[in-house]
Design a protein around this motif. Structure first.
Motif, mmCIF file in Angstrom:
data_model
loop_
_atom_site.group_PDB
_atom_site.id
_atom_site.type_symbol
_atom_site.label_atom_id
_atom_site.label_comp_id
_atom_site.label_asym_id
_atom_site.label_seq_id
_atom_site.Cartn_x
_atom_site.Cartn_y
_atom_site.Cartn_z
ATOM 1 N N MET A 1 -5.128 1.891 10.150
ATOM 2 C CA MET A 1 -4.960 0.484 9.803
ATOM 3 C C MET A 1 -6.110 0.038 8.905
ATOM 4 N N THR A 2 -5.807 -0.662 7.832
ATOM 5 C CA THR A 2 -6.843 -1.172 6.940
ATOM 6 C C THR A 2 -7.598 -2.302 7.611
ATOM 7 N N THR A 3 -8.914 -2.280 7.558
ATOM 8 C CA THR A 3 -9.712 -3.298 8.236
ATOM 9 C C THR A 3 -10.359 -4.265 7.264
ATOM 10 N N THR A 4 -10.194 -4.072 5.966
ATOM 11 C CA THR A 4 -10.717 -5.018 4.987
ATOM 12 C C THR A 4 -9.607 -5.391 4.016
ATOM 13 N N THR A 5 -9.615 -6.630 3.597
ATOM 14 C CA THR A 5 -8.599 -7.120 2.674
ATOM 15 C C THR A 5 -9.293 -7.724 1.475
ATOM 16 N N ARG A 6 -9.099 -7.133 0.281
ATOM 17 C CA ARG A 6 -9.762 -7.625 -0.921
ATOM 18 C C ARG A 6 -8.787 -8.289 -1.876
ATOM 19 N N GLN A 7 -7.535 -7.918 -1.807
ATOM 20 C CA GLN A 7 -6.561 -8.513 -2.703
ATOM 21 C C GLN A 7 -6.387 -9.991 -2.379
ATOM 22 N N GLU A 126 6.233 -17.094 2.550
ATOM 23 C CA GLU A 126 5.155 -16.497 3.339
ATOM 24 C C GLU A 126 5.695 -15.480 4.337
ATOM 25 N N VAL A 127 6.824 -15.807 4.958
ATOM 26 C CA VAL A 127 7.422 -14.875 5.915
ATOM 27 C C VAL A 127 7.826 -13.582 5.216
ATOM 28 N N MET A 128 8.564 -13.718 4.126
ATOM 29 C CA MET A 128 9.102 -12.538 3.467
ATOM 30 C C MET A 128 8.037 -11.742 2.718
ATOM 31 N N ASP A 129 7.048 -12.424 2.149
ATOM 32 C CA ASP A 129 5.959 -11.706 1.485
ATOM 33 C C ASP A 129 5.083 -10.972 2.503
ATOM 34 N N ALA A 130 5.123 -11.436 3.755
ATOM 35 C CA ALA A 130 4.350 -10.761 4.798
ATOM 36 C C ALA A 130 4.881 -9.366 5.082
ATOM 37 N N VAL A 131 6.160 -9.126 4.792
ATOM 38 C CA VAL A 131 6.766 -7.834 5.125
ATOM 39 C C VAL A 131 6.056 -6.689 4.403
ATOM 40 N N ALA A 132 5.942 -6.808 3.060
ATOM 41 C CA ALA A 132 5.273 -5.750 2.290
ATOM 42 C C ALA A 132 3.799 -5.649 2.677
ATOM 43 N N TYR A 133 3.186 -6.790 2.927
ATOM 44 C CA TYR A 133 1.777 -6.811 3.331
ATOM 45 C C TYR A 133 1.584 -6.037 4.640
ATOM 46 N N LEU A 134 2.448 -6.287 5.632
ATOM 47 C CA LEU A 134 2.335 -5.588 6.912
ATOM 48 C C LEU A 134 2.538 -4.090 6.736
ATOM 49 N N ALA A 136 1.892 -2.359 4.098
ATOM 50 C CA ALA A 136 0.702 -1.830 3.424
ATOM 51 C C ALA A 136 -0.462 -1.647 4.384
ATOM 52 N N HIS A 137 -0.442 -2.391 5.491
ATOM 53 C CA HIS A 137 -1.503 -2.281 6.481
ATOM 54 C C HIS A 137 -1.090 -1.413 7.666
ATOM 55 N N GLY A 138 -0.059 -0.607 7.472
ATOM 56 C CA GLY A 138 0.330 0.356 8.490
ATOM 57 C C GLY A 138 1.073 -0.234 9.664
ATOM 58 N N VAL A 139 1.609 -1.445 9.501
ATOM 59 C CA VAL A 139 2.329 -2.107 10.594
ATOM 60 C C VAL A 139 3.826 -1.939 10.361
ATOM 61 N N THR A 140 4.507 -1.372 11.325
ATOM 62 C CA THR A 140 5.957 -1.194 11.240
ATOM 63 C C THR A 140 6.652 -2.477 11.656
ATOM 64 N N THR A 264 -7.712 -10.082 13.536
ATOM 65 C CA THR A 264 -8.591 -10.643 12.520
ATOM 66 C C THR A 264 -8.266 -10.078 11.140
ATOM 67 N N ALA A 265 -8.310 -8.762 10.988
ATOM 68 C CA ALA A 265 -8.128 -8.147 9.666
ATOM 69 C C ALA A 265 -6.710 -8.290 9.147
ATOM 70 N N VAL A 266 -5.715 -8.115 10.001
ATOM 71 C CA VAL A 266 -4.324 -8.155 9.556
ATOM 72 C C VAL A 266 -3.745 -9.561 9.640
#
Length: 414
Positions: A1-7, A126-134, A136-140, A264-266
């Motif tokens: 899981m990614t613990t830092t978010t820079r984008q 926000e809901v739908m854009d969260a899908v790709a974000y999750l 990318a952070h290893g969340v199924t 916190t990170a995700v």
């Protein structure tokens, strides 16, 4: 899981480290052994209103007969009861514990009796854009779309402990007539990621009327058995208090560091502060100005506190309208045979006077009237300036600078 978010993501013209911002704790659900007793406790005694009462077996379409047959081998009581303390279609979902097995709520941890923990964001994007974000952070992710009843657009996923977490937008509002949307309007449910933009709620109503649907024919609760005999701030209610807010939600975990990192990170929560009780950590996290909306505590504390050994939920918070209502609620619930449990203050920092009552399945419901508010700089009230809890509770308490400063309850009390 990614613990830092820079984008950086453009969220309504504001650059944020994730493509969504949690606005509030939305709703939650319990899978219960004693469902009938729980319905009485949460509705007649705590004041939640039933907004829909569904039968799972009747919701499965005929072409899914095999799914229905499978569900009947697991679920012993097919009811799903949606309840609310406000105009939201639901704030609390009640179902039999076998739903947890059917839907995999207890697949990761058998002591997970919570069906979902939901957080509201601001827009459908926000809901739908969260899908790709999750992803990318290893969340199924699980179900993406729009459930009926409730009409909220959402994405479901699991936290490290296997809790079913939901981000959602746009929950149905139930108005003064207490009628929810009729089932004929449930054709606007989605079982996959929808195209954008979607039509507005106003357009949905027009379309339903064009289809000949009686938009006023939805579920309406029968509360005629409740007698309004308590004067609550000048309004007669069936109980001497009103639940005006939902949360915080508190969980036991044996993956404390991993859970804190995830939220916190995700998810974007911030750690407000930590405490210790009996040498074990308790972490308070917030998403807004309230001291905390989520508490994560070392699961080893569960036995020390004498709480239910097979439930990972520490407590579910319900805010009442005033300190007087809190005191009256304790006496009212005691008179109905409910057990009041005292928890150490280390488990509810930021909340001074709190009462914890056991529901029929042994979950703790935290009742309180105020929670500390943080300013723009996120600084805590120094510990020596926090109000001191005295025993027995006084008849009245001194005002704090943030008393009655949090989010106001909209609409009448009853």
């Amino acid at each position: 899981m990614t613990t830092t978010t820079r984008q950086q993501y453009d969220v309504g013209g504001v650059l944020l480290p994730r493509p969504f911002k949690i606005r509030r704790f939305g709703h939650f659900g319990f899978n219960l052994e004693h469902l009938d007793d729980a319905i009485t406790f949460y509705t007649d005694e705590l004041g939640f209103r039933v907004t829909d009462d569904m039968n799972l077996f009747e919701m499965v379409p005929p072409e899914m007969a095999e799914v229905l047959d499978y569900a009947k081998t697991i679920v012993t009581d097919p009811r799903i009861v949606f309840t609310s303390n406000s105009t939201d279609h639901h704030a609390l979902l009640l179902a039999h514990k076998t739903f947890g097995t059917l839907f995999g709520n207890d697949a990761v941890a058998k002591d997970n009796t919570v069906s979902q923990i939901t957080w509201q964001v601001g827009t459908l994007d926000e809901v739908m854009d969260a899908v790709a974000y999750l992803h990318a952070h290893g969340v199924t992710t699980g179900h993406i779309g729009r459930d009926m009843p409730g009409s909220n657009w959402h994405v479901y996923f699991l936290d490290p402990d296997g809790n079913n977490v939901e981000l959602y937008y746009g929950i149905e509002q139930v108005g003064w007539d207490r009628n929810s949307k009729p089932t004929q309007m449930h054709y606007r449910g989605f079982h996959s990621q929808p195209e954008r933009p979607q039509m507005s709620e106003a357009a949905e109503l027009c379309e339903a009327q064009d289809r000949g649907i009686d938009i006023h024919s939805g579920w309406r609760p029968d509360e005629t058995h409740l007698k309004e005999k308590y004067n609550v701030g000048g309004v007669l209610l069936p109980r001497p208090f009103k639940v005006t807010g939902l949360g915080p939600f508190s969980l036991f975990t044996d993956r404390l560091d991993e859970m804190v990192s995830f939220y916190t990170a995700v998810m974007g929560f911030e750690v407000t502060e930590e405490s210790r009780y009996d040498g074990r950590r308790i972490v308070f996290l917030r998403h807004g100005a309230e001291h905390h909306s989520l508490v994560l505590a070392d699961k080893a504390l569960r036995a020390h506190l004498g709480l239910r050994s097979d439930a990972a939920c520490l407590s579910a918070g319900l805010q009442l309208g005033s300190y007087r209502q809190l005191c009256d609620a304790v006496e009212f619930l005691r008179s109905h045979g409910r057990e009041i449990v005292e928890l150490p203050p280390e488990l509810h920092l930021g909340i001074d006077y709190a009462a914890h009552v056991r529901d029929p399945d042994g979950h703790l419901i935290q009742l309180y009237y105020r929670i500390e508010q943080l300013g723009w700089d996120g600084r805590l009230r120094p510990a020596h300036l926090r109000p001191r809890i005295t025993q027995p509770w006084p008849d009245a308490v001194d005002a704090q600078t943030d008393t009655y400063v949090g989010q106001a309850y909209l609409g009448p009390l009853g």
